[in-house]
Design a protein around this motif. Structure first.
Motif, PDB file in Angstrom:
ATOM      1  N   ASP A 291      50.321  49.346  49.144  1.00  0.00           N
ATOM      2  CA  ASP A 291      50.598  49.616  47.726  1.00  0.00           C
ATOM      3  C   ASP A 291      50.305  48.398  46.837  1.00  0.00           C
ATOM      4  O   ASP A 291      49.860  48.549  45.708  1.00  0.00           O
ATOM      5  CB  ASP A 291      52.050  50.084  47.526  1.00  0.00           C
ATOM      6  CG  ASP A 291      52.192  51.592  47.756  1.00  0.00           C
ATOM      7  OD1 ASP A 291      51.205  52.321  47.546  1.00  0.00           O
ATOM      8  OD2 ASP A 291      53.289  52.038  48.135  1.00  0.00           O
ATOM      9  N   VAL A 292      50.586  47.196  47.360  1.00  0.00           N
ATOM     10  CA  VAL A 292      50.247  45.988  46.588  1.00  0.00           C
ATOM     11  C   VAL A 292      48.737  45.931  46.373  1.00  0.00           C
ATOM     12  O   VAL A 292      48.252  45.704  45.259  1.00  0.00           O
ATOM     13  CB  VAL A 292      50.726  44.698  47.303  1.00  0.00           C
ATOM     14  CG1 VAL A 292      50.241  43.463  46.549  1.00  0.00           C
ATOM     15  CG2 VAL A 292      52.245  44.663  47.400  1.00  0.00           C
TER      16      VAL A 292
ATOM     17  N   GLY B 161      39.763  39.425  38.272  1.00  0.00           N
ATOM     18  CA  GLY B 161      40.739  39.502  39.354  1.00  0.00           C
ATOM     19  C   GLY B 161      41.662  38.302  39.240  1.00  0.00           C
ATOM     20  O   GLY B 161      41.208  37.198  38.941  1.00  0.00           O
ATOM     21  N   TYR B 162      42.962  38.518  39.460  1.00  0.00           N
ATOM     22  CA  TYR B 162      43.919  37.431  39.274  1.00  0.00           C
ATOM     23  C   TYR B 162      44.868  37.356  40.471  1.00  0.00           C
ATOM     24  O   TYR B 162      45.444  38.366  40.876  1.00  0.00           O
ATOM     25  CB  TYR B 162      44.690  37.671  37.968  1.00  0.00           C
ATOM     26  CG  TYR B 162      45.820  36.699  37.708  1.00  0.00           C
ATOM     27  CD1 TYR B 162      45.624  35.329  37.813  1.00  0.00           C
ATOM     28  CD2 TYR B 162      47.085  37.149  37.353  1.00  0.00           C
ATOM     29  CE1 TYR B 162      46.658  34.440  37.583  1.00  0.00           C
ATOM     30  CE2 TYR B 162      48.132  36.270  37.096  1.00  0.00           C
ATOM     31  CZ  TYR B 162      47.909  34.914  37.225  1.00  0.00           C
ATOM     32  OH  TYR B 162      48.930  34.041  36.997  1.00  0.00           O
TER      33      TYR B 162
ATOM     34  N   LEU C  93      46.574  48.342  46.372  1.00  0.00           N
ATOM     35  CA  LEU C  93      46.110  49.414  45.482  1.00  0.00           C
ATOM     36  C   LEU C  93      46.420  49.145  44.004  1.00  0.00           C
ATOM     37  O   LEU C  93      45.813  49.750  43.121  1.00  0.00           O
ATOM     38  CB  LEU C  93      46.723  50.747  45.915  1.00  0.00           C
ATOM     39  CG  LEU C  93      46.083  51.370  47.166  1.00  0.00           C
ATOM     40  CD1 LEU C  93      47.000  52.423  47.774  1.00  0.00           C
ATOM     41  CD2 LEU C  93      44.732  51.998  46.830  1.00  0.00           C
ATOM     42  N   GLN C  94      47.357  48.237  43.737  1.00  0.00           N
ATOM     43  CA  GLN C  94      47.656  47.922  42.328  1.00  0.00           C
ATOM     44  C   GLN C  94      46.412  47.405  41.614  1.00  0.00           C
ATOM     45  O   GLN C  94      46.251  47.586  40.408  1.00  0.00           O
ATOM     46  CB  GLN C  94      48.793  46.900  42.202  1.00  0.00           C
ATOM     47  CG  GLN C  94      49.207  46.703  40.732  1.00  0.00           C
ATOM     48  CD  GLN C  94      50.357  45.737  40.523  1.00  0.00           C
ATOM     49  OE1 GLN C  94      50.734  44.993  41.419  1.00  0.00           O
ATOM     50  NE2 GLN C  94      50.918  45.739  39.328  1.00  0.00           N
ATOM     51  N   GLY C  95      45.523  46.779  42.382  1.00  0.00           N
ATOM     52  CA  GLY C  95      44.309  46.218  41.800  1.00  0.00           C
ATOM     53  C   GLY C  95      43.376  47.244  41.177  1.00  0.00           C
ATOM     54  O   GLY C  95      42.536  46.887  40.357  1.00  0.00           O
ATOM     55  N   ILE C  96      43.501  48.526  41.592  1.00  0.00           N
ATOM     56  CA  ILE C  96      42.637  49.548  40.975  1.00  0.00           C
ATOM     57  C   ILE C  96      43.441  50.606  40.219  1.00  0.00           C
ATOM     58  O   ILE C  96      42.906  51.618  39.771  1.00  0.00           O
ATOM     59  CB  ILE C  96      41.708  50.255  42.010  1.00  0.00           C
ATOM     60  CG1 ILE C  96      42.445  50.538  43.292  1.00  0.00           C
ATOM     61  CG2 ILE C  96      40.435  49.493  42.204  1.00  0.00           C
ATOM     62  CD1 ILE C  96      41.614  51.328  44.300  1.00  0.00           C
ATOM     63  N   PHE C  97      44.753  50.348  40.080  1.00  0.00           N
ATOM     64  CA  PHE C  97      45.568  51.333  39.355  1.00  0.00           C
ATOM     65  C   PHE C  97      45.371  51.170  37.850  1.00  0.00           C
ATOM     66  O   PHE C  97      45.267  50.075  37.340  1.00  0.00           O
ATOM     67  CB  PHE C  97      47.050  51.134  39.702  1.00  0.00           C
ATOM     68  CG  PHE C  97      47.931  52.137  39.035  1.00  0.00           C
ATOM     69  CD1 PHE C  97      47.939  53.453  39.467  1.00  0.00           C
ATOM     70  CD2 PHE C  97      48.729  51.785  37.962  1.00  0.00           C
ATOM     71  CE1 PHE C  97      48.728  54.404  38.839  1.00  0.00           C
ATOM     72  CE2 PHE C  97      49.522  52.727  37.330  1.00  0.00           C
ATOM     73  CZ  PHE C  97      49.520  54.033  37.773  1.00  0.00           C
ATOM     74  N   HIS C  98      45.293  52.288  37.148  1.00  0.00           N
ATOM     75  CA  HIS C  98      45.278  52.238  35.687  1.00  0.00           C
ATOM     76  C   HIS C  98      46.199  53.330  35.143  1.00  0.00           C
ATOM     77  O   HIS C  98      46.597  54.247  35.882  1.00  0.00           O
ATOM     78  CB  HIS C  98      43.860  52.366  35.134  1.00  0.00           C
ATOM     79  CG  HIS C  98      43.151  53.609  35.573  1.00  0.00           C
ATOM     80  ND1 HIS C  98      43.313  54.817  34.942  1.00  0.00           N
ATOM     81  CD2 HIS C  98      42.296  53.829  36.606  1.00  0.00           C
ATOM     82  CE1 HIS C  98      42.568  55.730  35.551  1.00  0.00           C
ATOM     83  NE2 HIS C  98      41.946  55.158  36.557  1.00  0.00           N
TER      84      HIS C  98
ATOM     85  N   ARG D 137      44.382  42.508  46.520  1.00  0.00           N
ATOM     86  CA  ARG D 137      44.669  43.211  45.260  1.00  0.00           C
ATOM     87  C   ARG D 137      43.691  42.789  44.170  1.00  0.00           C
ATOM     88  O   ARG D 137      43.224  43.616  43.385  1.00  0.00           O
ATOM     89  CB  ARG D 137      46.115  42.915  44.821  1.00  0.00           C
ATOM     90  CG  ARG D 137      46.484  43.574  43.517  1.00  0.00           C
ATOM     91  CD  ARG D 137      47.924  43.315  43.115  1.00  0.00           C
ATOM     92  NE  ARG D 137      48.152  41.942  42.673  1.00  0.00           N
ATOM     93  CZ  ARG D 137      49.232  41.547  42.012  1.00  0.00           C
ATOM     94  NH1 ARG D 137      50.195  42.410  41.743  1.00  0.00           N
ATOM     95  NH2 ARG D 137      49.377  40.290  41.644  1.00  0.00           N
ATOM     96  N   ALA D 138      43.379  41.486  44.146  1.00  0.00           N
ATOM     97  CA  ALA D 138      42.472  40.990  43.105  1.00  0.00           C
ATOM     98  C   ALA D 138      41.028  41.429  43.368  1.00  0.00           C
ATOM     99  O   ALA D 138      40.272  41.664  42.437  1.00  0.00           O
ATOM    100  CB  ALA D 138      42.541  39.468  43.043  1.00  0.00           C
TER     101      ALA D 138
END
Lengths: 278, 245
Positions: B95-96, B77-78, B98-103, B151-152
Motif C-alpha cells: 500500500d505504501v 518523485g520524493y 501504491l501511494q506513488g500512483i494514487f490520485h 513509492r517514489a
C-alpha cells in the motif's frame, strides 16, 4: 417480553450502533493522534448543552453546535493565527465546561440530570438517538468504502498526499467534523467525560493486530461493540452505572489485548527468553 | 544542449517574518545528480518543499520542467526521511508503494490489476517484493528506505528528490542505495539532500550548498584542501565559497 427485557434489547441496539461508530471514528482518532483534541471537544460540548437547556432547546442540538464551533475555532486559531494547538484545546476545553456549568446554574427550575451528560446512561437512550447513530454508521461505512485509499494516504503521509493532489486540508476538516458528530452522539452512551476512552481503547487494541487501516477499523468496531455489550450486560445485571462499566470493560479489554500481543511476540522470537538472550 | 529541469531565480521564503531562504538562484539539468548540503536549519528541507509544491516562494521565480512545482507534481518523485513516520501506523509495504500512483479520482476500496502489476515490478527491482504484505512499521531501516524509494519510482518520475535517504541505515545499505541511485540517474535527474558529502562525492556531479543563501558548484570546481582534517574518522571535503557562505 417484559418491560426490563425491552429496555435491555433497546440498549443493546444502542450498544451495537455506537460500537460501530466508535470503532471507525476511533481509528481516525488513534492514527491521526487526535486523542487530546477529542477529549477537549467532548468536554467543551457541555457549554452547548448548558446553553440549550437555558434556552429550552433539545440539549443535543446545543452539543452539536458547540462541537462544530470547537472545530472551527481550533482550525482557525491553528492555521490562521498560528496558535499552539494544545493551548487552544486546553482553553476551549475549560471554557466550554465553565459556560456549561454557568448556564445550567442560571436555568430556573433546572431538572436535567447533569450526571447523565457527564457519565452517560445507555438505559435512557431515545429512539431519536438510535436513528441518529444508525445514520452515522451508514454514512461512515459508505464514506470509508468509497474513500478508503484517500483516508489511508492522507492519514499515513499528508505531505505526499498533498503532492499527489489530494485535498488534505478539506479531508483534515472532515475528519474533525466526523469525530465531533460521533462524540456528541456517543456522549448519550458513556458521557462526555468517558467518551474519549470508548474512541481510543478499542481502536488502540485493534491496532495491535492489524496490518491495514481498513482491518483496524473493522476490528476496532468489533471490539467496541463487544466491550459495549459486555459492559451493558454487567451494568444491567449488577445495577451499576452503564457508562463507567463499559469503560472499565474496555480498559480491561485493552490490557488483555496488550498481554496477548506480548505472548504472540514471544512466540515469534523464541531465541529471547525472560532471562535474556541465549 | 541539456534540458533544464529546475530553475530557481532569486527565490525567497519566510515562515513567519524571518527569511529562511534568501535569493536562491540555481539550476539543475537533465541527468544531473546533485547533492544539496548545508547545516541544520539552513533551509534544505524548506527548499525541497518549495520544489515539491508544498510551499510557495515569497519572492522570485521557481519552475520545474518549465512549469510551477504544483503542476509538475506527477513528474516528481520524493523520498522523505522515514524517521518522520508514525511507528504505529497500520499500512502494508504494498500500500505504501501504491501511494506513488494514487490520485484523487481513484474511488472505491480496491486496486486495478495494472496498478498492482506496476507495483510488483518496481518492488521486484528494489528487492522488496517478498515484503509486500508486511506492515511498514515492522521493517528494518534499509527496507523502509527501499519501500519509500519504490513509492517514489512507481510513477516513473523525471526528477527524484531524496531527503537524507541514508540517515538511519548502516554503511552497507547506504552503499547499496547510492549504487542503485547511480543506476537510476541514467533515466532521471536526482537531487539528494545529505550531510554526508564525503560519501556522496563519488556519485554526484553537482553540489549545492545551502545556508539561507545558496552556492552551486560542479563537482570538478570543488576544491579538496582538507588533507588530514578528519573529525568524523574519515576525510572531509571542504568547499571555499567566494560568496562567504
Amino acid at each position: 417480553m417484559n418491560h426490563l427485557t425491552g429496555i435491555y434489547l433497546f440498549s443493546l441496539t444502542a450498544a451495537i450502533l455506537s460500537g460501530v461508530a466508535a470503532g471507525i471514528t476511533g481509528t481516525f482518532v488513534v492514527t491521526r493522534r487526535l486523542a487530546v483534541m477529542s477529549g477537549g471537544l467532548a468536554h467543551a460540548v457541555l457549554g452547548g448543552i448548558g446553553l440549550a437547556v437555558f434556552l429550552s432547546f433539545d440539549p443535543m442540538w446545543g452539543a452539536f453546535a458547540a462541537a462544530l464551533l470547537f472545530v472551527l475555532v481550533l482550525v482557525f486559531a491553528k492555521n490562521r493565527m498560528k496558535e499552539r494547538e494544545d493551548t487552544v484545546i486546553a482553553s476551549l476545553w475549560s471554557l466550554g465546561m465553565a459556560l456549561g456549568i454557568l448556564f445550567l446554574s442560571l436555568t430556573p427550575g433546572y431538572t436535567v440530570d447533569l450526571i447523565s451528560y457527564l457519565f452517560g446512561n445507555i438505559l435512557i437512550v431515545t429512539p431519536g438517538n438510535l436513528w441518529a447513530l444508525g445514520i452515522l454508521d451508514l454514512i461512515l461505512t459508505g464514506a470509508v468504502l468509497l474513500f478508503r485509499r484517500h483516508i489511508l494516504y492522507v492519514s499515513f503521509d499528508e505531505e505526499y498526499a498533498a503532492m499527489r493532489g489530494l485535498p488534505v486540508n478539506l479531508m483534515a476538516f472532515l475528519f474533525l467534523a466526523v469525530i465531533a458528530v460521533a462524540i456528541v452522539l456517543l456522549t448519550r452512551i458513556v458521557g462526555l467525560v468517558l467518551v474519549i476512552a470508548l474512541l481510543a481503547l478499542p481502536a488502540s487494541a485493534a491496532n495491535l493486530f492489524s496490518k491495514r487501516l481498513s482491518s483496524m477499523m473493522i476490528l476496532a468496531a468489533f471490539f467496541a461493540v463487544f466491550f459495549n455489550i459486555i459492559g451493558l450486560t454487567l451494568a444491567f445485571a449488577l445495577n451499576l452505572p452503564s457508562g463507567a462499566t463499559i469503560i472499565i470493560v474496555a480498559s480491561a479489554g485493552y490490557g488483555a489485548a496488550r498481554w496477548i500481543k506480548g505472548l504472540m511476540k514471544k512466540r515469534k522470537s523464541p531465541g529471547i527468553t525472560s532471562s535474556g538472550a541465549r | 544542449m541539456k534540458k533544464s529541469v529546475v530553475e530557481s531565480r532569486g527565490v525567497w521564503f519566510a515562515y513567519e517574518e524571518e527569511y529562511i531562504l534568501e535569493e536562491i538562484t540555481l539550476s539543475l539539468e537533465e541527468n544531473d545528480f546533485a547533492a544539496l548540503v548545508g547545516p541544520n536549519g539552513g533551509g534544505k528541507t524548506t527548499f525541497v518543499k518549495l520544489l515539491t509544491g508544498l510551499l510557495s516562494p515569497a519572492k522570485g521565480d521557481l519552475s520545474v520542467f518549465g512549469i510551477s512545482p504544483q503542476k509538475a507534481g506527477p513528474r516528481i518523485g520524493y523520498v522523505p526521511q522515514f524517521s518522520g513516520f508514525d511507528p504505529d501506523f497500520p499500512i502494508t509495504v504494498l500500500d505504501v508503494t501504491l501511494q506513488g500512483i494514487f490520485h484523487k479520482n481513484l474511488l472505491g476500496p480496491s486496486w486495478k490489476k495494472e496498478y498492482l502489476k506496476k507495483a510488483e515490478e518496481i518492488m521486484e527491482k528494489l528487492e522488496i517484493v517478498s515484503l509486500g504484505k508486511k506492515r511498514f512499521s515492522d521493517l528494518s531501516g534499509g527496507q523502509k528506505q527501499r519501500t519509500l524509494l519504490a513509492r517514489a519510482l512507481i510513477s516513473s518520475p523525471e526528477l527524484l528528490i531524496l531527503d537524507e535517504p541514508t540517515s538511519s541505515v548502516d554503511i552497507s545499505v547506504e552503499e547499496d542505495i547510492y549504487d542503485l541511485l547511480k543506476e537510476m540517474n541514467k533515466q532521471m535527474t536526482i537531487l539528494l539532500v545529505t550531510h554526508d558529502m564525503a560519501f556522496v562525492s563519488s556519485y554526484v556531479n553537482k553540489v549545492i550548498c545551502l545556508n539561507r543563501r545558496s552556492a552551486c558548484h560542479r563537482l570538478d570546481e570543488v576544491a579538496d584542501d582538507s588533507e588530514g582534517f578528519s573529525p568524523y574518522g574519515h576525510k572531509v571535503t571542504q568547499i571555499r565559497h567566494q560568496c562567504g557562505l
